[in-house]
Design an enzyme around this catalytic site. Sequence first.
Site, PDB file in Angstrom:
ATOM      1  N   PRO A   1       0.837  -1.201   0.000  1.00  0.00           N
ATOM      2  CA  PRO A   1       0.000   0.000   0.000  1.00  0.00           C
ATOM      3  C   PRO A   1       0.871   1.251   0.000  1.00  0.00           C
ATOM      4  O   PRO A   1       1.751   1.402   0.849  1.00  0.00           O
ATOM      5  CB  PRO A   1      -0.786  -0.120   1.310  1.00  0.00           C
ATOM      6  CG  PRO A   1       0.041  -1.018   2.182  1.00  0.00           C
ATOM      7  CD  PRO A   1       0.766  -1.944   1.253  1.00  0.00           C
TER       8      PRO A   1
ATOM      9  N   SER B   1      10.054  -4.154   3.132  1.00  0.00           N
ATOM     10  CA  SER B   1      11.065  -3.159   3.523  1.00  0.00           C
ATOM     11  C   SER B   1      12.444  -3.509   2.963  1.00  0.00           C
ATOM     12  O   SER B   1      13.127  -4.399   3.450  1.00  0.00           O
ATOM     13  CB  SER B   1      11.138  -2.953   5.040  1.00  0.00           C
ATOM     14  OG  SER B   1       9.890  -2.418   5.500  1.00  0.00           O
ATOM     15  N   GLY B   2      12.783  -2.802   1.898  1.00  0.00           N
ATOM     16  CA  GLY B   2      14.130  -2.894   1.334  1.00  0.00           C
ATOM     17  C   GLY B   2      14.263  -3.754   0.091  1.00  0.00           C
ATOM     18  O   GLY B   2      15.348  -3.829  -0.483  1.00  0.00           O
TER      19      GLY B   2
ATOM     20  N   GLY C   1       7.459  -1.991  -2.285  1.00  0.00           N
ATOM     21  CA  GLY C   1       7.048  -0.617  -2.008  1.00  0.00           C
ATOM     22  C   GLY C   1       7.582   0.348  -3.058  1.00  0.00           C
ATOM     23  O   GLY C   1       7.079   0.430  -4.183  1.00  0.00           O
TER      24      GLY C   1
ATOM     25  N   HIS D   1       7.933  -0.287   7.489  1.00  0.00           N
ATOM     26  CA  HIS D   1       7.407   0.798   6.666  1.00  0.00           C
ATOM     27  C   HIS D   1       8.510   1.393   5.788  1.00  0.00           C
ATOM     28  O   HIS D   1       8.555   2.595   5.533  1.00  0.00           O
ATOM     29  CB  HIS D   1       6.793   1.867   7.573  1.00  0.00           C
ATOM     30  CG  HIS D   1       5.622   2.610   6.997  1.00  0.00           C
ATOM     31  ND1 HIS D   1       4.320   2.310   7.332  1.00  0.00           N
ATOM     32  CD2 HIS D   1       5.537   3.654   6.122  1.00  0.00           C
ATOM     33  CE1 HIS D   1       3.500   3.142   6.696  1.00  0.00           C
ATOM     34  NE2 HIS D   1       4.213   3.961   5.961  1.00  0.00           N
TER      35      HIS D   1
HETATM   36  C1  LIG Z   1       5.509   7.079  -0.689  1.00  0.00           C
HETATM   37  C2  LIG Z   1       5.108   5.972   0.227  1.00  0.00           C
HETATM   38  C3  LIG Z   1       3.817   5.967   0.734  1.00  0.00           C
HETATM   39  C4  LIG Z   1       3.411   4.927   1.573  1.00  0.00           C
HETATM   40  N1  LIG Z   1       2.118   4.906   1.990  1.00  0.00           N
HETATM   41  C5  LIG Z   1       1.698   3.875   2.748  1.00  0.00           C
HETATM   42  C6  LIG Z   1       0.334   3.777   3.125  1.00  0.00           C
HETATM   43  O1  LIG Z   1      -0.479   4.594   2.745  1.00  0.00           O
HETATM   44  N2  LIG Z   1      -0.031   2.733   3.905  1.00  0.00           N
HETATM   45  C7  LIG Z   1       0.868   1.789   4.355  1.00  0.00           C
HETATM   46  O2  LIG Z   1       0.503   0.865   5.084  1.00  0.00           O
HETATM   47  N3  LIG Z   1       2.166   1.861   3.990  1.00  0.00           N
HETATM   48  C8  LIG Z   1       2.589   2.857   3.199  1.00  0.00           C
HETATM   49  N4  LIG Z   1       3.888   2.896   2.803  1.00  0.00           N
HETATM   50  C9  LIG Z   1       4.814   1.820   3.222  1.00  0.00           C
HETATM   51  C10 LIG Z   1       4.797   0.634   2.220  1.00  0.00           C
HETATM   52  O3  LIG Z   1       3.569  -0.047   2.276  1.00  0.00           O
HETATM   53  C11 LIG Z   1       5.894  -0.383   2.534  1.00  0.00           C
HETATM   54  O4  LIG Z   1       5.787  -0.824   3.867  1.00  0.00           O
HETATM   55  C12 LIG Z   1       7.308   0.170   2.314  1.00  0.00           C
HETATM   56  O5  LIG Z   1       7.355   1.032   1.192  1.00  0.00           O
HETATM   57  C13 LIG Z   1       8.261  -1.000   2.099  1.00  0.00           C
HETATM   58  O6  LIG Z   1       9.550  -0.575   1.967  1.00  0.00           O
HETATM   59  P1  LIG Z   1      10.294  -0.334   0.545  1.00  0.00           P
HETATM   60  O7  LIG Z   1       9.789   0.957   0.024  1.00  0.00           O
HETATM   61  O8  LIG Z   1      11.718  -0.292   0.925  1.00  0.00           O
HETATM   62  O9  LIG Z   1       9.942  -1.510  -0.366  1.00  0.00           O
HETATM   63  C14 LIG Z   1       4.323   3.900   1.938  1.00  0.00           C
HETATM   64  C15 LIG Z   1       5.610   3.919   1.424  1.00  0.00           C
HETATM   65  C16 LIG Z   1       6.004   4.929   0.558  1.00  0.00           C
HETATM   66  C17 LIG Z   1       7.392   4.867  -0.033  1.00  0.00           C
HETATM   67  O1  LIG Z   2       4.240   8.159   3.758  1.00  0.00           O
HETATM   68  C1  LIG Z   2       3.930   7.064   4.246  1.00  0.00           C
HETATM   69  O2  LIG Z   2       4.766   6.229   4.570  1.00  0.00           O
HETATM   70  C2  LIG Z   2       2.527   6.803   4.493  1.00  0.00           C
HETATM   71  O3  LIG Z   2       2.219   5.800   5.032  1.00  0.00           O
HETATM   72  C3  LIG Z   2       1.541   7.788   4.053  1.00  0.00           C
HETATM   73  C4  LIG Z   2       0.896   8.536   4.969  1.00  0.00           C
HETATM   74  C5  LIG Z   2       0.023   9.522   4.543  1.00  0.00           C
HETATM   75  C6  LIG Z   2      -0.223   9.725   3.194  1.00  0.00           C
HETATM   76  C7  LIG Z   2       0.405   8.951   2.301  1.00  0.00           C
HETATM   77  C8  LIG Z   2       1.288   7.972   2.693  1.00  0.00           C
END
Ligand SMILES: Cc1cc2nc3c(=O)[nH]c(=O)nc-3n(C[C@H](O)[C@H](O)[C@H](O)COP(=O)(O)O)c2cc1C
Ligand SMILES: O=C(O)C(=O)c1ccccc1
Length: 416
Positions: free
Chosen positions: A113, A339-340, A361, A307
Amino acid sequence: MGEMEYHYHAGKRSDPNPIEYETSIYQKGLSYQRPPFTFKPLEWEGLAAERMSADSKGYLIGSAGTGETDKKNRAAFGRWSIIPRRLVKTESFLKLSASVLHHELPCPIACAPVGVQRIFNPEGEMAAAAAAAKQNVPFIMSTASSTSIEDVAKANGDGVRWFQLYWPPNEHGDITISMLQRAQKAGFSALFVTLDTYQLGWRPSDMDNGYNPFLRSDQVGVAIGLTDPTFREHFKTRHGKSVDEDKSAAVAEWTRIVFPGHSHSFDDIKFLQQHWKGPIVLKGVQSVEHAKKCAEISVQGIVVSNHGGRQSDGGCSSLGVLPRIVDAVGDKIDVFFDSGIRCGADIAKALALGAKMCLIGRPYIYGLALGGEEGVSHVLKALLGDLELTLHLAGIVSSSSEHLNRGVLIKEDDLF
Ligand SMILES: Cc1cc2nc3c(=O)[nH]c(=O)nc-3n(C[C@H](O)[C@H](O)[C@H](O)COP(=O)(O)O)c2cc1C
Ligand SMILES: O=C(O)C(=O)c1ccccc1
């Protein structure tokens, strides 16, 4: 550019062609079919950064504090190595699959997500959800999406889609129920509840830029709230005006509701279990103790995730804690991982350490920024092709735990 023909074939296994690896990727690729951008996974971030505003770049690539957790996430993959097996009779096409949430799915990755996708490409979630469906990759829609639940469902068509909840406080249970009902009606079949983000982390890039995607004038990331009938009713009762009459107050109110600044408790999960008819997965687990508690309350899964290092600085690598969590609860609930992850070998290692499925992600968002739907498809296909070939050449005949398990890994530190 039309549908690329190089090989990765999530879900296209009915028509195996043993020499497609070479012919598709090299011959066709080099002579007349060019990918929309590079196959080099570690270059996607830099290329995407060149396309984005400083605000979006900082938001996407940035992480919490000094970035230590994020760096450890990446470094952890280098501490495990895959030992190839030789003279293992392999089929030309090995089988990628995942057995999660009582379903057999054709590939072991999902789109994590990620909120506010329209800040990276005007088509945002619509493009990503369409690409995921085409590649047979489940799409997890964020509560912070810049597109409504119903529109994402439409773009995802007959794909597998799951809904991620940023969970309003108990006094707004009616709004939670409304979101869950909408998601259920729109065909989202599992609920991922994010536990680590009841408030955004300490993010220096965003603070330097004074940037929060919610508070932009075009109100990106609040599509679910502004289209939610229960929230609209709540807003009117409380403010005496409609959401459309005072959008900025509505955005502020919605933001307070989904990021209230305080956590729920284990007991509150019962409420979700009462109102969601399907599997529930808790996202953001990093400790064995917490994983064990999750396994005791009859949820179907957890995501071992920090995250992407965006919430807490000074944390441990997500991959580092994975094996001990799998040992503690892997026989009771489905363990997802993120993550990663940046390449096929990373996915192989997390699966070998016991994850049932990996969430991708940032990489698919780099694809979105670089090429919309085609860019997301390219990233997903490249990751799956890379995974498949990595397993194939290591003599690992499938991605199931029967073949892909800790026996194929060695700790690099133990070699010296
Ligand atoms: C720009 C951005 C927005 C994200 N928004 C959400 C979100 O709305 N809900 C959520 O559960 N995780 C959110 N995440 C975390 C991702 O679901 C995920 O856990 C994370 O990106 C994994 O790490 P990676 O980017 O190294 O693959 C977000 C990550 C990024 C980079
Ligand atoms: O930025 C994030 O990691 C995230 O989870 C998020 C929170 C608010 C709006 C969009 C993404």
